[in-house]
Design an enzyme around this catalytic site. Structure first.
Site, short mmCIF file in Angstrom:
data_model
loop_
_atom_site.label_atom_id
_atom_site.label_comp_id
_atom_site.label_asym_id
_atom_site.label_seq_id
_atom_site.Cartn_x
_atom_site.Cartn_y
_atom_site.Cartn_z
N HIS A 184 0.51 -1.48 -4.28
CA HIS A 184 -0.81 -2.17 -4.30
C HIS A 184 -1.76 -1.05 -4.95
CE1 HIS A 184 0.41 -1.30 -0.49
NE2 HIS A 184 -0.40 -0.48 -0.47
N ASP A 284 6.74 3.16 -1.91
CA ASP A 284 5.62 2.62 -0.65
C ASP A 284 6.28 1.36 -0.35
OD1 ASP A 284 4.39 2.67 1.24
OD2 ASP A 284 2.84 2.11 0.55
N GLU A 326 11.22 3.02 0.54
CA GLU A 326 10.71 2.62 2.17
C GLU A 326 10.53 1.79 2.69
OE1 GLU A 326 7.33 2.70 4.78
OE2 GLU A 326 7.24 1.68 2.70
N ARG A 520 -2.28 5.38 13.89
CA ARG A 520 -1.77 5.90 14.07
C ARG A 520 -2.20 6.64 13.85
NH1 ARG A 520 0.63 1.94 8.35
NH2 ARG A 520 -1.98 2.07 8.29
C1 OTU Z 1 3.13 1.99 4.33
O1 OTU Z 1 4.28 0.93 5.26
C2 OTU Z 1 3.08 3.55 4.57
O2 OTU Z 1 4.03 4.05 5.31
C3 OTU Z 1 1.84 3.25 5.39
O3 OTU Z 1 1.15 4.48 5.59
C4 OTU Z 1 0.99 2.22 4.54
O4 OTU Z 1 0.06 1.60 5.39
C5 OTU Z 1 1.64 0.91 4.34
O5 OTU Z 1 2.61 0.99 3.32
C6 OTU Z 1 1.11 0.72 3.12
O6 OTU Z 1 0.51 1.27 1.74
O7 OTU Z 1 5.24 -0.78 3.93
O8 OTU Z 1 7.73 -1.25 4.08
O9 OTU Z 1 4.75 -1.12 9.96
O10 OTU Z 1 6.32 0.08 8.21
O11 OTU Z 1 2.74 -0.44 6.16
C7 OTU Z 1 7.21 -1.27 5.78
C8 OTU Z 1 4.23 -0.92 9.06
C9 OTU Z 1 5.62 -0.64 5.15
C10 OTU Z 1 4.40 0.16 7.97
C11 OTU Z 1 4.40 -0.20 6.55
C12 OTU Z 1 5.19 -0.09 5.68
#
Ligand code: OTU
Length: 650
Positions: A184, A284, A326, A520
């Site tokens: 995004h 991410d 991630e 968080r």
């Molecule tokens: C990731 O997180 C980042 O680590 C977060 O800090 C961000 O807010 C998020 O993306 C959006 O950019 O997408 O596949 O439990 O683990 O939001 C996992 C929620 C993610 C996080 C999830 C995660």
């Protein structure tokens, strides 16, 4: 692989590339393109083959790869060649990582460079700098809402600062990890702004709808990610007069990978940061890359195809650069981000081991290793050229992502057990010293997650407040025990910046209206350098944690058996409070380490007769590497002290 049709296409495309590309000698580029072209073409055709402009898109992609290759510096190309030869370099036990916020740890990028000695003192040689790109200060999601993918947040420095930091790290034999937020953009990104102004080209970069009809269909099957702070998956954009998909916060617009232009832009950005000297890129939220009506829009097959394409393309231009997936998803889904049906990773070489992380937290609350034993046994087989990123704590919340079946087999009711864990970590459970916060509670599903710093979650905050020495000791032991697991399990350990000095929850975020609804931030403190200084003072909490971690890290680096070459075996033990596994030296199968951990608050007895069959305890005792003492067995039993671990060698 060679296949006529794609090879013929490759020949055509090479004639259509931008004329300036022809001026360069690109031997390595062309051999790699040849090797990966069949895969790239097939994947792209699967995703976009129906489009009339398919061939133009292919040309544009190859142009991008070539231009970024031309830009790639001599020393990075050299490093690519070296890593091609020594392709298992990242499986070595020598790597130990840390994730940190540049501003919260060191002010800015120049400041960060000055703080590297602290990291080296601990033994860290892999640095994940959390997002540092330009992002709207009030709507940043900790940097994960990117306004400009090629510009450093001016408060932190410049692109040149990143390059010089990368060069400096290299001299110290340290690696640099940077984020690429592939799913995004911020709603202030230029693409979003153009879309808002009515530019159709850029509206096609996102999932944009005139009315609620299609969004409502999507909502039927899409879970909510931030149900408390940003419910739903779509946001009405007043300027555009349309609905836009926003799975995370309402200011984070999801990119639409149904459009190949988006994929090519993001590959270009990946290569841009590869060329700035990043050794590893953390991609991410990769589970979310493909949205389909009627589906959960997570872990879709096409999301994997997109990642394979990103990997194949990166291998053409910057083959030395690795990807971290991630994907904080169900245990059965995570390993697919290494690539399914592959021998070597064909998506991401490294993946967050969210399963192990959640299982370790289960032990903290239950004081036993029931679920942990089951969960680790069910971790999927590792691919040859892939490894886990093992962590205890990170900047996000903790999701209780274990397999329900494992929870049931451990004798718990999945719903009640999750409720218990939430109550335990938020301190509601009688006797719990934990100081966590509930995150992302969803009244519709009953789901909830947990925020809070490692030290506060394991009871250090409460123990210090009560000046309870015994409780302080237990909290420190728990911190060390959890780290002993990520350092010995197999994979790259990733520490979180405040944890080595016992950083407690921060409450400063509550005073900031743009942060206070996202707890968080309780685990994203400003690093306290005066507290860090206490690590030199014998007997302080900081010294007890830092000193022990430093010692463990040094031992890990010396111990070949801790490299990750499919050399771990989980051992059956008849005490549910213990986890035991063996690690074999990949170069010498007779040399093994026995790891034993006791998660209970009382000492535990271990029956060693079963362990003899694995070659352990052939004599009366074994040497614990960590305490450098001989652990004796008596009557076929040995005792593991409360909340402790052994790394036993002959
Ligand atoms: C990731 O997180 C980042 O680590 C977060 O800090 C961000 O807010 C998020 O993306 C959006 O950019 O997408 O596949 O439990 O683990 O939001 C996992 C929620 C993610 C996080 C999830 C995660």
């Amino acid at each position: 692989m060679y296949e006529q049709a794609s090879h013929a296409l490759l020949n055509e495309i090479l004639l259509e590339l931008k004329p300036e590309i022809g001026k360069f000698r690109l031997r390595h580029f062309y051999t790699r393109l040849g090797a990966n072209f069949y895969a790239i073409h097939s994947l792209l055709r699967l995703l976009y083959g129906d489009r009339p402009d398919f061939k133009e898109q292919m040309v544009s992609l190859v142009d991008t790869l070539a231009l970024r290759y031309i830009e790639r510096s001599h020393h990075l190309r050299e490093s690519d060649l070296m890593r091609e030869r020594n392709y298992n370099w990242f499986l070595s036990q020598k790597w130990v990582g840390m994730a940190l916020y540049c501003d919260r740890f060191a002010g800015d990028l120049k400041g960060l460079r000055a703080k590297l000695p602290y990291l080296q003192d601990l033994g860290i040689n892999m640095l994940h700098i959390m997002p540092i790109l330009d992002s709207p200060p009030k709507h940043s999601d900790g940097g994960y809402a990117v306004r400009d993918f090629c510009k450093i947040d001016p408060r932190l420095g410049t692109t040149e600062d990143v390059e010089s930091l990368a060069a400096n790290l290299k001299k110290r034999d340290m690696l640099l990890i940077l984020d690429v937020v592939v799913n995004h953009t911020s709603n202030e990104h230029e693409w979003a702004q153009r879309a808002r102004q009515g530019d159709k080209k850029y509206q096609d970069y996102y999932y944009v709808f005139d009315d609620r009809e299609i969004p409502d269909i999507y909502e039927e099957t899409m879970p909510e990610i931030f149900p408390a702070s940003s419910p739903g998956n779509f946001t009405w954009d007043e300027g555009m007069g349309k609905w836009v998909m926003t799975v995370f916060n309402n200011y984070q617009w999801d990119l639409n990978y149904h459009n190949p232009a988006v994929l090519i832009e993001m590959i270009d950005i990946i290569l841009f940061w590869a060329n700035k000297g990043a050794d590893i890129l953390r991609l991410d939220a990769v589970a979310f890359l493909w949205k389909k009506m009627g589906k959960a829009c997570q872990n879709e097959r096409e999301a994997h195809l997109i990642l394979q394409l990103m990997k194949d393309c990166c291998q053409v231009t910057a083959p030395g650069v690795l990807f971290i997936a991630e994907a904080i998803v169900a245990p059965s889904e995570i390993s697919k981000y290494f690539g399914e049906d592959a021998i070597n990773a064909k998506e991401c070489e490294i993946a967050y081991n969210a399963t192990l992380m959640a299982l370790l937290w289960d032990t903290v609350a239950t004081k036993n290793a029931n679920l942990l034993n089951r969960g680790v046994k069910n971790l999927p087989e590792k691919l040859e050229r892939a490894t886990w990123l093992n962590y205890v704590r990170c900047h996000d919340d903790i999701g209780l992502g274990f397999a329900d079946n494992d929870v049931s087999l451990s004798g718990y009711d999945p719903i009640q057990h999750r409720r218990f864990l939430i109550d335990y970590f938020t301190g509601k459970f009688p006797g719990s010293p934990a100081k966590g916060l509930t995150f992302g509670e969803n009244p519709k599903t009953g789901d909830a997650r947990i925020s809070g710093s490692l030290a506060s979650l394991v009871g250090l905050e409460t123990a210090l407040k009560n000046q309870n020495e015994e409780a302080i000791d237990a909290a420190i032991k728990t911190i060390l025990l959890l780290h002993s697991m990520i350092l010995s399990f197999g994979g790259i350990p990733l520490l979180y910046y405040g944890d080595a000095i016992g950083t407690l929850n921060s409450i400063e975020y509550l005073a900031d209206p743009s942060k206070r609804d996202d707890n968080r931030w309780a685990n994203r403190s400003y690093f306290d350098w005066s507290k860090a200084e206490q690590r030199h003072q014998n007997g302080t909490v900081e010294q007890r944690i830092f000193g022990a971690l430093k010692k463990m890290i040094a031992l890990r680096k010396k111990t070949n058996a801790f490299a990750d070459f499919d050399n771990r075996q989980i051992l059956e033990v008849d005490n549910p409070n213990l986890l035991a596994f063996s690690r074999t030296d990949p170069q010498n199968s007779r040399s093994k380490i026995l790891v034993i951990a006791n998660f209970n608050v009382a000492p535990q007895t271990l029956n060693i007769s079963a362990l003899r069959t694995y070659g352990f305890f052939q004599r009366d005792g074994m040497n614990d590497l960590y305490s450098d003492t001989i652990i004796l067995s008596e009557n076929d039993q040995t005792t593991i002290p409360a909340l402790s671990f052994y790394w036993l060698a002959d």
